[in-house]
Design an enzyme around this catalytic site. Structure first.
Site, PDB file in Angstrom:
ATOM      1  CB  CYS A   1      -0.983  -0.046   1.166  1.00 15.46           C
ATOM      2  SG  CYS A   1      -2.366   1.097   0.986  1.00 15.46           S
TER       3      CYS A   1
ATOM      4  CG  HIS B   1      -4.261  -3.730   2.757  1.00 12.48           C
ATOM      5  ND1 HIS B   1      -3.435  -3.230   3.732  1.00 12.48           N
ATOM      6  CD2 HIS B   1      -4.773  -2.658   2.116  1.00 12.48           C
ATOM      7  CE1 HIS B   1      -3.448  -1.909   3.687  1.00 12.48           C
ATOM      8  NE2 HIS B   1      -4.258  -1.537   2.715  1.00 12.48           N
TER       9      HIS B   1
ATOM     10  CD  GLU C   1      -2.488  -6.466   5.414  1.00 14.22           C
ATOM     11  OE1 GLU C   1      -3.151  -5.428   5.536  1.00 14.22           O
ATOM     12  OE2 GLU C   1      -1.718  -6.669   4.448  1.00 14.22           O
TER      13      GLU C   1
END
Length: 385
Positions: A266, A360, A362
């Site tokens: 990001c 993202h 994660e």
């Protein structure tokens, strides 16, 4: 936790509230969370779930977040799903808040959580109309108030606020002190993670792969990074305008010059782009939500991704381009609007050196299509160490 314990705490009844955008559009509703007034950039997120992760994501610092999903708070709040130690949004906009949450993990209501952390919100407005307005006009400054209910008076205060463009916010959200997230099982690598607004799940995903993660403040010097003797470098997500983040960009240039493997997420993708000599620009209304389609050009696969960004990297979509560290190219693109969603760099020795993504992987609240990128980081370090 009994349902009775999850009933909202009635510190005060909902009060009239007003949301005003900088172009004068106004929405009247009722208070949700704390009362008072707040200001920030009005944005929307399209996630159908994961509101707790959204609220605690540091990338939302100084933003008034609108949930496009109409029913919010249904599963309450728990003590496990926060992405940081606090709520970061400047304000919160929902259509229909849950009157009573129901989930076996919940320990309190979202309304109580917002009140407890002083987050001013508004409910009962037409969030679809607000979202359509922001899509047409773009993200803009806004204010929510339970104290000023005159649109013209609140608008005057909104216009006094600083815009997001030109805002350097990493210092507001970064850790004050360095800390270590130990590897799970056998330690394989050591990574320095520069905290530009890191989410707690990110070092956990690395730790699961045998990586010991040293999380350093955004102001960490080259000497402090090298003192850890890292096998790889990571830069996190975070808020603000990447054009203002000069120190991390210069730091990354020094580390790439030394051949340190790099992975950015990001904001870390934007810093990487600027370190490679590329520009960045503000998107009209950004990408926020958990349903953003991205093409991985290396595999031809389409990933459904979680995103939260209002800026993007300006890079040539076709072919490679030269950088001071070797040839680079765009690795991922958005299938909604062709925005750059990833970059990769090959070192002058012909071996992969660095890569980044705008989304993202994660993604604690899902989806998990992109979790393989942490494995790709491991492979990168294996090839360089």
């Amino acid at each position: 936790m009994s349902q009775a314990a999850l009933q909202p705490t009635l510190n005060h009844a909902p009060q009239p509230a007003l949301l005003v955008l900088e172009d004068g559009r106004a929405f009247a509703g009722t208070s949700y969370g704390a009362t008072g007034e707040t200001f920030g950039e009005a944005v929307f997120t399209t996630g159908m779930t994961g509101y707790q992760e959204t609220l605690t994501d540091p990338s939302y610092h100084r933003q008034i977040v609108t949930q496009t999903a109409p029913h919010i708070g249904n599963t309450g709040v728990n003590d496990e799903d926060d992405e940081s130690s606090r709520i970061w949004v400047a304000g919160y906009v929902v259509r229909d808040p849950a009157r009573v949450p129901s989930n076996w993990r919940a320990t309190r209501t979202l309304d109580d959580q917002l009140k407890g952390q002083g987050i001013v919100g508004i409910s009962g407005i037409d969030t679809r109309a607000l979202t359509r307005h922001l899509r047409e006009r773009g993200a803009m400054r806004a204010g929510i108030s339970t104290e000023i209910l005159d649109p013209e008076a609140l608008l005057r205060k909104v216009l006094e606020q600083k815009p997001m463009a030109g805002s350097d916010l990493a210092a507001d959200v970064t850790t004050a002190e360095a800390y270590v997230v130990p590897a799970e099982g056998e330690k394989r690598f050591t990574v320095v993670a520069l905290d530009l607004g890191i989410k707690s799940m990110t070092p956990k995903r690395m730790a699961e792969r045998g990586i010991e993660v040293h999380v350093l403040p955004a102001t960490a010097s080259l000497e402090e990074v090298l003192a850890v003797d890292p096998d790889g470098i990571f830069m996190s997500n975070g808020p603000g305008d990447p054009e203002t983040t000069e120190h991390p960009t210069e730091l990354l240039k020094e580390l790439l010059q030394r051949g340190k493997p790099y992975f950015g997420i990001c904001f870390g993708n934007q810093v990487f782009g600027r370190a490679l000599g590329l520009g960045t620009f503000k998107l009209k209304y950004g990408h926020r939500g958990m349903n953003q389609p991205v093409l991985d050009r290396a595999t031809g696969k389409v990933e459904i991704t979680a995103q939260n960004h209002g800026f993007a990297v300006d890079a040539p979509l076709e072919g490679s381009f030269e950088t001071p560290f070797g040839p680079a190219e765009v690795s991922h693109v958005s299938l909604n609007d062709n925005v750059v969603e990833g970059l990769k760099l090959t070192g002058k020795d012909g071996k992969p050196l660095a890569f980044s993504v705008q989304y993202h992987p994660e993604a604690a609240a899902g989806p998990h299509d992109s979790a393989y990128l942490f494995d790709r980081f491991v492979e990168l370090m294996e090839g360089r160490n």
